[in-house]
Design a protein around this motif. Structure first.
Motif, short mmCIF file in Angstrom:
data_model
loop_
_atom_site.label_atom_id
_atom_site.label_comp_id
_atom_site.label_asym_id
_atom_site.label_seq_id
_atom_site.Cartn_x
_atom_site.Cartn_y
_atom_site.Cartn_z
N LEU A 54 0.88 -1.62 0.16
CA LEU A 54 0.08 -0.41 -0.23
C LEU A 54 1.19 1.16 -0.34
O LEU A 54 1.45 1.30 1.08
N VAL A 55 0.81 1.70 -1.32
CA VAL A 55 1.52 3.17 -1.04
C VAL A 55 0.85 4.48 -1.15
O VAL A 55 -0.42 4.35 -1.61
N GLU A 56 0.90 5.10 -0.27
CA GLU A 56 -0.18 6.81 0.06
C GLU A 56 1.18 7.58 0.09
O GLU A 56 2.03 7.84 0.27
N ARG A 57 0.15 8.20 -0.85
CA ARG A 57 1.28 9.38 -1.01
C ARG A 57 0.48 10.78 -0.59
O ARG A 57 -0.62 10.88 -0.70
N VAL A 58 1.39 11.77 0.02
CA VAL A 58 0.83 12.66 0.75
C VAL A 58 1.05 13.56 -0.37
O VAL A 58 2.07 14.66 -1.10
N THR A 59 -0.26 13.98 -0.93
CA THR A 59 0.09 15.67 -1.46
C THR A 59 0.03 16.29 -1.26
O THR A 59 -0.05 17.41 -1.82
N LYS A 125 -5.63 14.20 10.75
CA LYS A 125 -4.77 13.71 9.89
C LYS A 125 -4.94 14.70 9.87
O LYS A 125 -5.95 15.34 9.43
N THR A 128 -3.91 15.85 3.47
CA THR A 128 -4.54 15.00 1.81
C THR A 128 -3.49 14.09 1.59
O THR A 128 -1.39 14.00 1.55
N SER A 129 -4.16 12.78 0.26
CA SER A 129 -3.32 11.90 0.36
C SER A 129 -3.85 10.91 -0.85
O SER A 129 -5.05 11.32 -0.60
N THR A 130 -3.12 10.51 -1.54
CA THR A 130 -3.87 9.37 -2.42
C THR A 130 -3.30 8.00 -1.92
O THR A 130 -1.92 8.01 -2.12
N ARG A 131 -4.28 7.52 -2.11
CA ARG A 131 -3.45 5.36 -2.04
C ARG A 131 -3.83 4.49 -3.21
O ARG A 131 -4.51 5.05 -3.93
#
Length: 159
Positions: A54-59, A125, A128-131
């Motif tokens: 699982l990769v969560e990219r912090v935006t 939290k 914001t991020s995308t997973r």
């Protein structure tokens, strides 16, 4: 077609039918494209991603303004769709006015709900991020006894 009709994945058979292993999905997709160009029946291929992560990219940071903007954007889309659906049952160009009014109302409500959710949500939290799921490697597997044919065709084409 029922679930019983679909080809089932068997990891033991797949180990013997692996044509090639790639470090990213694009390389595996390119191999399928090359095999397709060579006339290989690609409906006998599978791309199998293994060792998922699982990769969560912090935006960016989360704040009330950003939450309101995201809510407004979502609300505008939802309002426009609802306005369009209701407008389809109206005479003339009323559908256009209903779509615009729906988008405006949806924008206002969406912004309000987005702001309130962030302000009063009490979440920890602050960003914001995308997973997404990412595999560490991708195996190109051939079914139906076509493994060796696929290997030969891939060896004969340039990457």
């Amino acid at each position: 077609m029922t679930h019983a009709d679909l080809p089932q994945f068997d990891p033991i058979k797949a180990a013997w039918n692996t044509v090639a292993t790639y470090s990213n999905y694009d390389e595996a997709q390119d191999a399928v494209n090359r095999l397709n160009a060579e006339g290989f029946p690609i409906e006998h291929l599978d791309i199998i991603g293994s060792d998922l992560r699982l990769v969560e990219r912090v935006t960016g940071p989360a704040n009330k303004l950003r939450a309101a903007a995201n809510g407004a954007f979502s609300g505008a889309g939802m309002g426009a769709v609802l306005g369009l659906v209701m407008g389809l049952f109206s005479p003339g160009f009323t559908w256009l006015a209903m779509t615009v009014v729906g988008a405006v109302i949806g924008t206002i409500w969406g912004a309000g709900f987005g702001f309130a959710a962030h302000a009063f949500g009490g979440g920890r939290k602050t960003f914001t991020s995308t997973r997404g799921l990412v595999a560490t490697h991708y195996d190109l597997v051939a079914r139906g006894g076509r493994t060796e044919q696929a290997r030969i065709l891939l060896a004969g084409t340039n990457p």
